[in-house]
Design a protein around this motif. Sequence first.
Motif, PDB file in Angstrom:
ATOM      1  N   LEU A  29       0.814  -1.210   0.000  1.00  0.00           N
ATOM      2  CA  LEU A  29       0.000   0.000   0.000  1.00  0.00           C
ATOM      3  C   LEU A  29       0.849   1.262   0.000  1.00  0.00           C
ATOM      4  N   LEU A  30       2.102   1.151   0.439  1.00  0.00           N
ATOM      5  CA  LEU A  30       3.014   2.294   0.442  1.00  0.00           C
ATOM      6  C   LEU A  30       3.924   2.304  -0.793  1.00  0.00           C
ATOM      7  N   SER A  31       3.706   1.349  -1.712  1.00  0.00           N
ATOM      8  CA  SER A  31       4.542   1.244  -2.904  1.00  0.00           C
ATOM      9  C   SER A  31       3.925   2.020  -4.072  1.00  0.00           C
ATOM     10  N   GLY A  40      -4.461  -7.530  -5.682  1.00  0.00           N
ATOM     11  CA  GLY A  40      -4.026  -8.867  -6.079  1.00  0.00           C
ATOM     12  C   GLY A  40      -3.606  -9.692  -4.870  1.00  0.00           C
ATOM     13  N   PHE A  41      -2.861  -9.073  -3.970  1.00  0.00           N
ATOM     14  CA  PHE A  41      -2.419  -9.757  -2.756  1.00  0.00           C
ATOM     15  C   PHE A  41      -3.614 -10.204  -1.915  1.00  0.00           C
ATOM     16  N   ILE A 113       9.079  -5.893  -2.949  1.00  0.00           N
ATOM     17  CA  ILE A 113       7.640  -5.648  -3.043  1.00  0.00           C
ATOM     18  C   ILE A 113       7.321  -4.497  -4.004  1.00  0.00           C
ATOM     19  N   ASP A 114       8.192  -3.486  -4.066  1.00  0.00           N
ATOM     20  CA  ASP A 114       7.952  -2.346  -4.959  1.00  0.00           C
ATOM     21  C   ASP A 114       7.882  -2.766  -6.433  1.00  0.00           C
ATOM     22  N   GLN A 115       8.533  -3.894  -6.766  1.00  0.00           N
ATOM     23  CA  GLN A 115       8.561  -4.338  -8.154  1.00  0.00           C
ATOM     24  C   GLN A 115       7.463  -5.360  -8.487  1.00  0.00           C
ATOM     25  N   LEU A 124       1.951 -14.198  -4.160  1.00  0.00           N
ATOM     26  CA  LEU A 124       2.541 -14.053  -2.837  1.00  0.00           C
ATOM     27  C   LEU A 124       1.479 -14.226  -1.756  1.00  0.00           C
ATOM     28  N   GLY A 125       0.307 -13.609  -1.954  1.00  0.00           N
ATOM     29  CA  GLY A 125      -0.773 -13.748  -0.988  1.00  0.00           C
ATOM     30  C   GLY A 125      -1.191 -15.192  -0.821  1.00  0.00           C
TER      31      GLY A 125
END
Length: 223
Positions: A29-31, A40-41, A113-115, A124-125
């Motif tokens: 959420l901060l990315s 998606g997660f 995570i930023d990518q 990942l989720g």
Amino acid sequence: MNGVIGGILPLALGIAISPIPIIAAILMLLSPKAKGTSVGFLLGWVLGIVVAVVVFTLLGSIIPASDPDASKPIAGTIQIVLGVLLLLLALKQWRSRPKGDAEPPMPKWMAAIDQLTAVKGAGLGFLLSAVNPKNLLMAVAAGVAIGTGGLNGGEATLAIVIFTVIAACSVAVPVIAYLIASAKMAGPLESLRHWLVHNNATVMAVLLLVIGVVLIGKGIGQF
């Protein structure tokens, strides 16, 4: 039905309070790709919970049925084994607590995570909910409880839905809140992330200890 629901609630809460997926969701959420990746997660997280619980519910239903008042040694043994494994994980988490103000090590994948794309976020989720050992053990215990609870198809489905909603809420709430009011959520999310990072091991150790003891007690009661 009520007994089964009461038995799976602590397990669902155990998955919900697990700090690592919450931290991962907050980092997304901060990315720069916050909305797509976090949604998606969340979808992957929910799907993983559903798949794990459904699979072990079906496997649990294979255990031979018995009189409701009779002992259930197979289900009891499974619960005791799962409880012991959770206690061992609790001990491992407690020993991994950071000392003083030291920055605790976090999984290396968090740095990337930023990518992540929405699809990779979903993957990942799914992995964190369906494959992560701590969450998987609790999903197994919930599935066994539902599968051996003598429920019909509708009751079992309702139990799975309740379990999923509670287990997924800790990831769903920040994601939905961010989508509604992204500008106001950045500060609170960063504060929550910082607290979770520093208290991850302690929170998980206490949580696993409590749930492990509960499972062992329920398992003993099946004999």
